[in-house]
Design a protein around this motif. Structure first.
Motif, PDB file in Angstrom:
ATOM      1  N   ILE A 241      -7.732  15.865  -6.680  1.00 48.37           N
ATOM      2  CA  ILE A 241      -8.464  14.914  -6.646  1.00 48.37           C
ATOM      3  C   ILE A 241      -6.990  13.660  -5.796  1.00 48.37           C
ATOM      4  O   ILE A 241      -7.660  13.034  -5.177  1.00 48.37           O
ATOM      5  CB  ILE A 241      -9.051  14.542  -7.246  1.00 48.37           C
ATOM      6  N   ILE A 242      -6.134  13.504  -6.543  1.00 47.43           N
ATOM      7  CA  ILE A 242      -5.219  12.529  -6.611  1.00 47.43           C
ATOM      8  C   ILE A 242      -4.151  12.855  -4.850  1.00 47.43           C
ATOM      9  O   ILE A 242      -3.745  11.602  -4.373  1.00 47.43           O
ATOM     10  CB  ILE A 242      -4.458  12.166  -8.242  1.00 47.43           C
ATOM     11  N   LEU A 243      -4.563  13.818  -5.175  1.00 46.63           N
ATOM     12  CA  LEU A 243      -3.736  14.460  -3.849  1.00 46.63           C
ATOM     13  C   LEU A 243      -4.153  13.964  -2.852  1.00 46.63           C
ATOM     14  O   LEU A 243      -3.936  13.772  -1.949  1.00 46.63           O
ATOM     15  CB  LEU A 243      -3.223  15.810  -3.738  1.00 46.63           C
ATOM     16  N   LEU A 244      -6.069  14.239  -2.804  1.00 49.51           N
ATOM     17  CA  LEU A 244      -6.815  13.517  -1.482  1.00 49.51           C
ATOM     18  C   LEU A 244      -7.074  12.637  -1.248  1.00 49.51           C
ATOM     19  O   LEU A 244      -7.205  11.281  -0.769  1.00 49.51           O
ATOM     20  CB  LEU A 244      -8.463  14.927  -1.927  1.00 49.51           C
ATOM     21  N   VAL A 245      -6.681  11.795  -2.748  1.00 45.55           N
ATOM     22  CA  VAL A 245      -7.124   9.945  -2.804  1.00 45.55           C
ATOM     23  C   VAL A 245      -5.783   9.501  -1.911  1.00 45.55           C
ATOM     24  O   VAL A 245      -5.532   8.240  -0.935  1.00 45.55           O
ATOM     25  CB  VAL A 245      -7.402   9.297  -3.953  1.00 45.55           C
ATOM     26  N   SER A 246      -4.336  10.051  -2.059  1.00 42.30           N
ATOM     27  CA  SER A 246      -3.138   9.627  -1.609  1.00 42.30           C
ATOM     28  C   SER A 246      -3.434   9.678  -0.383  1.00 42.30           C
ATOM     29  O   SER A 246      -2.740   8.964   0.581  1.00 42.30           O
ATOM     30  CB  SER A 246      -2.001  10.029  -2.019  1.00 42.30           C
ATOM     31  N   VAL A 247      -4.275  11.353   0.392  1.00 37.74           N
ATOM     32  CA  VAL A 247      -4.133  11.176   1.641  1.00 37.74           C
ATOM     33  C   VAL A 247      -4.563  10.836   2.333  1.00 37.74           C
ATOM     34  O   VAL A 247      -4.455   9.628   3.532  1.00 37.74           O
ATOM     35  CB  VAL A 247      -4.439  12.695   2.352  1.00 37.74           C
TER      36      VAL A 247
ATOM     37  N   VAL B  70       3.494   6.385  -5.513  1.00 34.40           N
ATOM     38  CA  VAL B  70       3.377   6.691  -7.030  1.00 34.40           C
ATOM     39  C   VAL B  70       2.145   7.861  -6.633  1.00 34.40           C
ATOM     40  O   VAL B  70       1.999   8.629  -7.716  1.00 34.40           O
ATOM     41  CB  VAL B  70       3.035   5.365  -7.482  1.00 34.40           C
ATOM     42  N   LEU B  71       1.212   7.771  -6.448  1.00 35.58           N
ATOM     43  CA  LEU B  71      -0.386   8.394  -6.257  1.00 35.58           C
ATOM     44  C   LEU B  71       0.628  10.229  -5.941  1.00 35.58           C
ATOM     45  O   LEU B  71       0.010  11.159  -6.503  1.00 35.58           O
ATOM     46  CB  LEU B  71      -1.450   8.215  -5.483  1.00 35.58           C
ATOM     47  N   PHE B  72       2.004   9.834  -5.102  1.00 33.24           N
ATOM     48  CA  PHE B  72       1.988  11.374  -4.038  1.00 33.24           C
ATOM     49  C   PHE B  72       2.469  11.883  -5.638  1.00 33.24           C
ATOM     50  O   PHE B  72       2.724  13.046  -5.824  1.00 33.24           O
ATOM     51  CB  PHE B  72       2.933  11.668  -2.929  1.00 33.24           C
TER      52      PHE B  72
ATOM     53  N   MET C 197       0.538  -1.017  -0.040  1.00 33.46           N
ATOM     54  CA  MET C 197      -0.364  -0.090  -0.523  1.00 33.46           C
ATOM     55  C   MET C 197       0.504   1.288  -0.442  1.00 33.46           C
ATOM     56  O   MET C 197       1.015   2.165  -0.399  1.00 33.46           O
ATOM     57  CB  MET C 197      -1.061   0.082   0.995  1.00 33.46           C
ATOM     58  N   LYS C 198       2.349   0.943   0.641  1.00 35.39           N
ATOM     59  CA  LYS C 198       3.156   2.435   1.039  1.00 35.39           C
ATOM     60  C   LYS C 198       3.370   2.830  -1.001  1.00 35.39           C
ATOM     61  O   LYS C 198       3.799   3.962  -0.819  1.00 35.39           O
ATOM     62  CB  LYS C 198       3.781   2.056   1.362  1.00 35.39           C
ATOM     63  N   ALA C 199       3.414   1.631  -1.580  1.00 33.69           N
ATOM     64  CA  ALA C 199       3.809   2.721  -2.860  1.00 33.69           C
ATOM     65  C   ALA C 199       3.253   2.589  -4.058  1.00 33.69           C
ATOM     66  O   ALA C 199       3.674   3.742  -4.146  1.00 33.69           O
ATOM     67  CB  ALA C 199       4.647   0.987  -3.662  1.00 33.69           C
ATOM     68  N   VAL C 200       1.730   2.177  -3.149  1.00 34.93           N
ATOM     69  CA  VAL C 200       1.075   2.987  -4.316  1.00 34.93           C
ATOM     70  C   VAL C 200       0.880   4.123  -4.022  1.00 34.93           C
ATOM     71  O   VAL C 200      -0.105   5.201  -4.449  1.00 34.93           O
ATOM     72  CB  VAL C 200      -0.463   2.198  -4.752  1.00 34.93           C
ATOM     73  N   THR C 201       0.558   4.540  -2.757  1.00 36.58           N
ATOM     74  CA  THR C 201       0.407   6.031  -1.933  1.00 36.58           C
ATOM     75  C   THR C 201       1.402   7.219  -2.373  1.00 36.58           C
ATOM     76  O   THR C 201       1.116   8.087  -3.061  1.00 36.58           O
ATOM     77  CB  THR C 201       0.315   5.730  -0.344  1.00 36.58           C
TER      78      THR C 201
ATOM     79  N   LEU D 148       2.434  11.358  -8.735  1.00 36.30           N
ATOM     80  CA  LEU D 148       1.726  11.297  -9.802  1.00 36.30           C
ATOM     81  C   LEU D 148       0.736  13.206  -9.797  1.00 36.30           C
ATOM     82  O   LEU D 148       1.118  14.098 -10.127  1.00 36.30           O
ATOM     83  CB  LEU D 148       0.410  10.323 -10.030  1.00 36.30           C
ATOM     84  N   SER D 149       0.924  13.642  -8.174  1.00 40.09           N
ATOM     85  CA  SER D 149       0.335  14.173  -7.976  1.00 40.09           C
ATOM     86  C   SER D 149       1.599  16.112  -8.214  1.00 40.09           C
ATOM     87  O   SER D 149       0.455  16.766  -9.158  1.00 40.09           O
ATOM     88  CB  SER D 149      -0.686  14.554  -6.825  1.00 40.09           C
ATOM     89  N   ILE D 150       2.369  15.415  -7.624  1.00 45.62           N
ATOM     90  CA  ILE D 150       3.297  16.556  -7.886  1.00 45.62           C
ATOM     91  C   ILE D 150       3.642  16.432  -9.386  1.00 45.62           C
ATOM     92  O   ILE D 150       4.048  17.423  -9.427  1.00 45.62           O
ATOM     93  CB  ILE D 150       4.407  16.266  -7.776  1.00 45.62           C
ATOM     94  N   LEU D 151       3.460  15.638 -10.412  1.00 47.96           N
ATOM     95  CA  LEU D 151       3.783  16.337 -11.412  1.00 47.96           C
ATOM     96  C   LEU D 151       2.480  16.934 -12.377  1.00 47.96           C
ATOM     97  O   LEU D 151       2.925  17.601 -13.564  1.00 47.96           O
ATOM     98  CB  LEU D 151       3.919  14.710 -12.693  1.00 47.96           C
ATOM     99  N   LEU D 152       0.954  15.959 -12.148  1.00 50.81           N
ATOM    100  CA  LEU D 152       0.434  17.323 -12.255  1.00 50.81           C
ATOM    101  C   LEU D 152       0.304  18.615 -11.938  1.00 50.81           C
ATOM    102  O   LEU D 152       0.331  19.499 -12.718  1.00 50.81           O
ATOM    103  CB  LEU D 152      -0.818  16.557 -12.301  1.00 50.81           C
ATOM    104  N   PHE D 153       1.002  18.798 -10.736  1.00 50.73           N
ATOM    105  CA  PHE D 153       0.778  20.130 -10.078  1.00 50.73           C
ATOM    106  C   PHE D 153       1.225  20.791 -10.503  1.00 50.73           C
ATOM    107  O   PHE D 153       1.982  22.549 -11.584  1.00 50.73           O
ATOM    108  CB  PHE D 153       0.912  20.194  -8.580  1.00 50.73           C
ATOM    109  N   ALA D 154       2.770  20.232 -11.729  1.00 47.36           N
ATOM    110  CA  ALA D 154       3.920  21.012 -12.315  1.00 47.36           C
ATOM    111  C   ALA D 154       3.627  21.084 -14.423  1.00 47.36           C
ATOM    112  O   ALA D 154       4.171  22.088 -14.391  1.00 47.36           O
ATOM    113  CB  ALA D 154       5.392  19.870 -12.356  1.00 47.36           C
ATOM    114  N   GLY D 155       2.513  20.681 -14.141  1.00 49.72           N
ATOM    115  CA  GLY D 155       1.487  20.762 -15.421  1.00 49.72           C
ATOM    116  C   GLY D 155       1.015  21.731 -15.593  1.00 49.72           C
ATOM    117  O   GLY D 155       1.473  22.537 -16.833  1.00 49.72           O
ATOM    118  N   ALA D 156       0.171  22.423 -14.505  1.00 51.41           N
ATOM    119  CA  ALA D 156      -0.846  22.798 -14.826  1.00 51.41           C
ATOM    120  C   ALA D 156       0.099  24.043 -14.013  1.00 51.41           C
ATOM    121  O   ALA D 156       0.064  25.687 -14.943  1.00 51.41           O
ATOM    122  CB  ALA D 156      -1.412  22.884 -12.683  1.00 51.41           C
TER     123      ALA D 156
END
Length: 62
Positions: free
Chosen positions: A51-57, A7-9, A1-5, A11-19
């Protein structure tokens, strides 16, 4: 579960960087995509990032 979390964190950082990248492209003159497209793209990337950040939290609390 730690690996999934993790990866989600990441991914959210990459999405914010794209924004941020698309938001900064609004200031550049002569940039190809129209400003409306850049605004929509930046908003969509930031929204999905939140959304992905909230899911990962939520997943990291379990």
């Amino acid at each position: 579960m730690k690996a999934v979390t993790s990866v989600l964190f990441l991914l959210s950082i990459l999405l914010f960087a794209g924004a941020i990248w698309n938001a900064l492209a609004l200031k550049r003159p002569g940039f190809y995509p129209p400003k409306q497209v850049l605004k929509k793209r930046a908003a969509a990337l930031a929204g999905v990032g939140v959304i992905i950040l909230l899911v990962s939290v939520i997943l990291s609390s379990f």
